[in-house]
Structures are given as C-alpha cells and as structure tokens.
Design a protein around this motif. Structure first.
Motif, PDB file in Angstrom:
ATOM      1  N   ALA A 197       0.806  -1.130   0.556  1.00 13.77           N
ATOM      2  CA  ALA A 197       0.307  -0.420   0.155  1.00 13.77           C
ATOM      3  C   ALA A 197       0.775   1.110   0.411  1.00 13.77           C
ATOM      4  O   ALA A 197       0.677   1.863  -0.703  1.00 13.77           O
ATOM      5  CB  ALA A 197      -0.709  -0.161   1.264  1.00 13.77           C
ATOM      6  N   VAL A 198       1.930   1.268   0.919  1.00 17.81           N
ATOM      7  CA  VAL A 198       2.479   2.397   0.664  1.00 17.81           C
ATOM      8  C   VAL A 198       3.689   2.573  -0.386  1.00 17.81           C
ATOM      9  O   VAL A 198       3.809   4.032  -0.433  1.00 17.81           O
ATOM     10  CB  VAL A 198       3.696   2.116   2.374  1.00 17.81           C
ATOM     11  N   LEU A 199       3.972   1.530  -1.209  1.00 13.39           N
ATOM     12  CA  LEU A 199       4.534   1.592  -2.208  1.00 13.39           C
ATOM     13  C   LEU A 199       3.849   2.602  -3.660  1.00 13.39           C
ATOM     14  O   LEU A 199       4.307   3.046  -4.365  1.00 13.39           O
ATOM     15  CB  LEU A 199       5.329   0.498  -2.581  1.00 13.39           C
ATOM     16  N   ARG A 200       2.323   1.654  -3.198  1.00 13.74           N
ATOM     17  CA  ARG A 200       1.637   2.332  -4.081  1.00 13.74           C
ATOM     18  C   ARG A 200       1.227   4.041  -4.337  1.00 13.74           C
ATOM     19  O   ARG A 200       1.660   4.356  -5.011  1.00 13.74           O
ATOM     20  CB  ARG A 200       0.231   1.484  -4.348  1.00 13.74           C
ATOM     21  N   PHE A 201       1.232   4.261  -2.903  1.00  9.32           N
ATOM     22  CA  PHE A 201       1.132   6.183  -3.026  1.00  9.32           C
ATOM     23  C   PHE A 201       2.240   6.392  -2.660  1.00  9.32           C
ATOM     24  O   PHE A 201       1.894   7.204  -3.439  1.00  9.32           O
ATOM     25  CB  PHE A 201       0.723   6.126  -1.156  1.00  9.32           C
ATOM     26  N   GLU A 202       3.736   5.655  -2.578  1.00  8.33           N
ATOM     27  CA  GLU A 202       5.165   6.407  -3.308  1.00  8.33           C
ATOM     28  C   GLU A 202       4.546   6.614  -4.264  1.00  8.33           C
ATOM     29  O   GLU A 202       5.665   7.271  -5.296  1.00  8.33           O
ATOM     30  CB  GLU A 202       5.925   5.751  -2.702  1.00  8.33           C
ATOM     31  N   CYS A 203       4.571   5.534  -5.287  1.00 14.62           N
ATOM     32  CA  CYS A 203       4.892   5.636  -7.374  1.00 14.62           C
ATOM     33  C   CYS A 203       4.074   7.035  -7.121  1.00 14.62           C
ATOM     34  O   CYS A 203       3.561   7.344  -8.452  1.00 14.62           O
ATOM     35  CB  CYS A 203       4.218   4.006  -7.679  1.00 14.62           C
ATOM     36  N   ALA A 204       2.245   6.539  -6.998  1.00 13.19           N
ATOM     37  CA  ALA A 204       1.107   7.776  -7.557  1.00 13.19           C
ATOM     38  C   ALA A 204       1.982   8.885  -6.761  1.00 13.19           C
ATOM     39  O   ALA A 204       1.776   9.891  -8.114  1.00 13.19           O
ATOM     40  CB  ALA A 204       0.551   7.470  -6.354  1.00 13.19           C
ATOM     41  N   SER A 205       2.469   9.345  -6.117  1.00  7.66           N
ATOM     42  CA  SER A 205       3.117  11.180  -5.669  1.00  7.66           C
ATOM     43  C   SER A 205       4.293  11.231  -6.936  1.00  7.66           C
ATOM     44  O   SER A 205       4.558  12.373  -7.263  1.00  7.66           O
ATOM     45  CB  SER A 205       3.964  10.572  -4.300  1.00  7.66           C
ATOM     46  N   CYS A 206       5.209  10.224  -7.659  1.00  5.31           N
ATOM     47  CA  CYS A 206       6.285  10.520  -8.166  1.00  5.31           C
ATOM     48  C   CYS A 206       5.474  10.392  -9.180  1.00  5.31           C
ATOM     49  O   CYS A 206       6.213  10.932  -9.968  1.00  5.31           O
ATOM     50  CB  CYS A 206       6.994   9.583  -8.377  1.00  5.31           C
ATOM     51  N   VAL A 207       4.767  10.040  -9.705  1.00  4.53           N
ATOM     52  CA  VAL A 207       3.479  10.421 -10.920  1.00  4.53           C
ATOM     53  C   VAL A 207       3.076  12.424 -10.903  1.00  4.53           C
ATOM     54  O   VAL A 207       3.424  12.960 -11.851  1.00  4.53           O
ATOM     55  CB  VAL A 207       2.606   9.428 -11.428  1.00  4.53           C
ATOM     56  N   ASP A 208       2.530  12.171 -10.291  1.00  2.00           N
ATOM     57  CA  ASP A 208       2.251  13.719 -10.309  1.00  2.00           C
ATOM     58  C   ASP A 208       2.906  14.870  -9.542  1.00  2.00           C
ATOM     59  O   ASP A 208       2.816  15.954 -10.534  1.00  2.00           O
ATOM     60  CB  ASP A 208       2.033  13.831  -8.497  1.00  2.00           C
TER      61      ASP A 208
END
Length: 209
Positions: A197-208
């Motif tokens: 879950a945390v990695l998915r949020f990290e990835c989403a933040s990098c994309v943003d």
C-alpha cells in the motif's frame, strides 16, 4: 465471573476481562512493533537512498519481532480456554488493526487532507492505538524506506535469475525472497499488504510530481 450489580449498574466481569485483554494486547503489539524497527531510522521517502540500515539490521529486527509476536500469540492461545476467548482470532484481528492503522498514517503523508490519528476508523474506545510522536517514527514507513533504500537504482541492480537486488559495486545481495519471508513470518500478510500500500502511494506521488 458471574454478572453482579454495582449499585444500580449491572457489571459483567467476563466482559470487562475481555476488554482488558484486548486493550493490553493492542498496547503490547504497538510497543513490540515500534521497538523492533526503531533502529532503522526515520528518513522520509525522498531520502530513501540514505536510510538503509547496516547489513543484517533489518533481518535481525524482523527475526526478533517474529519471535516476540509468536510468544504473544501462544500466550493468548494458552489462556483462551481459561477465560473463554478466541485467542488466535483476537490476536490476528488486533494485529491486522494495528498494522492497518500505521499504514493509514504513512499513506496519509501523501494526501492533502490526511485523517487524524484520533479520527481513524481503526481507532477503538475500548482498545485505542497510540500513534507515534512524529510521522518518521511510523514503523510501516521505516520498514518501507529501508526496502526502497536497498533497491535504489543508484546502488543496486535487480538480477532476475537470482530473484534479488545486488550491490553494483561489491556484488553483495541486498534484497531478496529471504527477507520477504522474514517479513511474512514477523507480520504475516498484514505486513506485506502494508508495504504494498505504501509503495503504491509512493509511486502515485512520483507521477504527480
């Protein structure tokens, strides 16, 4: 253990005992999880490459944590017949709630309006979860950042045939199936889901960004 009257209020000692056990178990799990991963440090996600602990530190922490949690689980199972509670079910439910709570806090760092710890749907009046004093102290965050630091492209390369990440300079194995097995033994599927879950949020933040 029979129901009795305390003035005009009917008291059920067995229910009070069950609430007390649940409250103490929640506290013991939080203490054990926070203490086990405390040496990993508290660098934020943007500094993951500098957050890796010393070689073997994470493995030792997860091994120790697994033994401690196993002791709590066995103790609950042993006493379950005496106090008439589903010890194993209580342990699994409480562990899942605690890990999900810290996962929610860590993922909240990437949200504009994170949920306050006291307002979390995972909080419970009978068995409250004490949040860390500051976000970097979140056990799920420390664990995830250590894993990210080990697999950072600047220092590691993934070798498919070996199913792991290796240091590009020394050739040392940094991350692989054995560490995830320790994580599974220590925190079970709840820990694996938390990291995911945390990695998915990290990835989403990098994309943003």
């Amino acid at each position: 253990m029979q129901k009795t009257l305390l003035g005009v209020i009917q008291v059920d000692p067995r229910e009070l005992l069950h609430h007390g056990i649940r409250r103490e178990l929640t506290h013991q799990l939080v203490v054990a999880l926070q203490a086990a991963l405390a040496p990993l440090g508290g660098a934020h996600g943007g500094k993951a490459a500098a957050a890796a602990g010393r070689p073997g530190e994470l493995e030792a922490a997860l091994t120790s944590l697994g033994k401690q949690l196993e002791g709590l689980r066995l103790a609950l199972e042993y006493m379950s017949d005496y106090v008439k509670i589903a010890g194993l079910q209580l342990y699994q439910t409480t562990l899942r709630r605690v890990v999900q709570f810290f996962t929610e806090l860590e993922c909240g760092r990437h949200l504009r309006r994170p949920t306050a710890p006291e307002a979390s749907r995972l909080q419970c009046v009978d068995a409250p979860i004490e949040p860390p004093s500051s976000p970097p102290d979140n056990l799920v965050g420390r664990l995830t950042r250590d894993l990210l630091a080990r697999a950072a492209p600047r220092r590691a390369a993934y070798v498919a045939v070996e199913s792991g990440w290796y240091d590009t300079k020394s050739g040392a194995r940094l991350l692989g199936d054995e560490l995830f097995s320790l994580l599974d033994r220590g925190l079970g599927r709840h820990g694996l889901h938390a990291v995911d879950a945390v990695l998915r949020f990290e990835c989403a933040s990098c994309v943003d960004q």
